[in-house]
Design an enzyme around this catalytic site. Structure first.
Site, PDB file in Angstrom:
ATOM      1  CD  GLU A  26      -3.217  -0.564   2.140  1.00  0.00           C
ATOM      2  OE1 GLU A  26      -3.233   0.552   2.705  1.00  0.00           O
ATOM      3  OE2 GLU A  26      -4.080  -1.432   2.324  1.00  0.00           O
ATOM      4  CG  HIS A  80      -5.006   4.320   1.859  1.00  0.00           C
ATOM      5  ND1 HIS A  80      -6.106   5.043   2.247  1.00  0.00           N
ATOM      6  CD2 HIS A  80      -5.362   3.011   1.988  1.00  0.00           C
ATOM      7  CE1 HIS A  80      -7.074   4.219   2.602  1.00  0.00           C
ATOM      8  NE2 HIS A  80      -6.652   2.960   2.440  1.00  0.00           N
ATOM      9  CG  HIS A  82      -7.502  -0.580  -0.684  1.00  0.00           C
ATOM     10  ND1 HIS A  82      -8.851  -0.427  -0.450  1.00  0.00           N
ATOM     11  CD2 HIS A  82      -6.859  -0.113   0.420  1.00  0.00           C
ATOM     12  CE1 HIS A  82      -9.018   0.100   0.765  1.00  0.00           C
ATOM     13  NE2 HIS A  82      -7.834   0.317   1.308  1.00  0.00           N
ATOM     14  CG  ASP A  93      -8.975   2.084   4.829  1.00  0.00           C
ATOM     15  OD1 ASP A  93      -7.804   2.069   5.259  1.00  0.00           O
ATOM     16  OD2 ASP A  93      -9.307   1.664   3.708  1.00  0.00           O
TER      17      ASP A  93
HETATM   18 ZN   LIG Z   1      -7.370   1.196   3.017  1.00  0.00          ZN
END
Ligand SMILES: [Zn+2]
Length: 135
Positions: A26, A80, A82, A93
C-alpha cells in the site's frame, strides 16, 4: 452536505505513479489545498510496508504538516492504495480515520487503477466525487 474534491490531471498522475511504484505494498500520501480544491500532492512513505495497511512515516508526516501550514494551505485529504482491492474503505480505514478530510482510495483490479473519494465520519462512509479541473 458533501462537496466534490477538485483535482487536476498532473496531481492525478502524481498519485497514480506513486501507488504503482509501491505495488504490491500500500502507498499513502497527503493532499493539501484550499476549500475543496487540491493544490499539492505530498507523497509519504508507508512505514508499515504492508500490502494491506498503511502507517504514515511520522517524521515525513510532521514535515508535510509544517509545509502545508507554511504555505497557508490546509490538509484536505489523505490518499492510499489497495493494490489488491477493494475499491471502498476497509474496516481498518473506517476505524483508523483520524482526520476530518477526504479519503482518496486507489484500487487495482485486473491491472486497472481507479480512485474514489470517501468521507468517513463516526463509522459512516459517504462518497465524495472526484472531479477534474483545468488548473
Ligand atoms: Zn485502506
Amino acid at each position: 452536505m458533501i462537496s466534490p474534491l477538485y483535482i487536476n490531471k498532473q496531481q492525478w498522475d502524481e498519485m497514480l505513479e506513486h501507488v504503482k511504484s509501491y505495488v504490491p505494498l500500500e502507498a499513502c500520501g497527503l493532499l493539501a489545498g484550499k476549500n475543496n480544491r487540491l493544490e499539492k500532492v505530498i507523497l509519504v512513505r508507508n512505514q508499515a510496508q504492508s500490502p494491506v495497511r498503511f502507517v504514515m512515516d511520522p517524521y515525513e508526516q510532521l514535515q508535510a504538516f509544517e509545509w502545508i501550514e507554511s504555505q497557508g494551505l490546509d490538509l484536505i485529504g489523505i490518499f492510499h492504495s489497495h493494490p489488491a482491492g477493494p475499491e471502498i474503505a476497509s474496516v481498518t480505514d473506517i476505524a483508523e480515520a483520524a482526520y476530518q478530510v477526504v479519503s482518496v482510495i486507489w484500487s487495482r483490479k485486473n491491472d486497472e487503477w481507479k480512485a474514489r473519494g470517501f468521507w468517513i465520519e463516526d463509522g459512516e462512509v459517504m462518497d465524495v466525487p472526484l472531479l477534474f479541473n483545468e488548473g
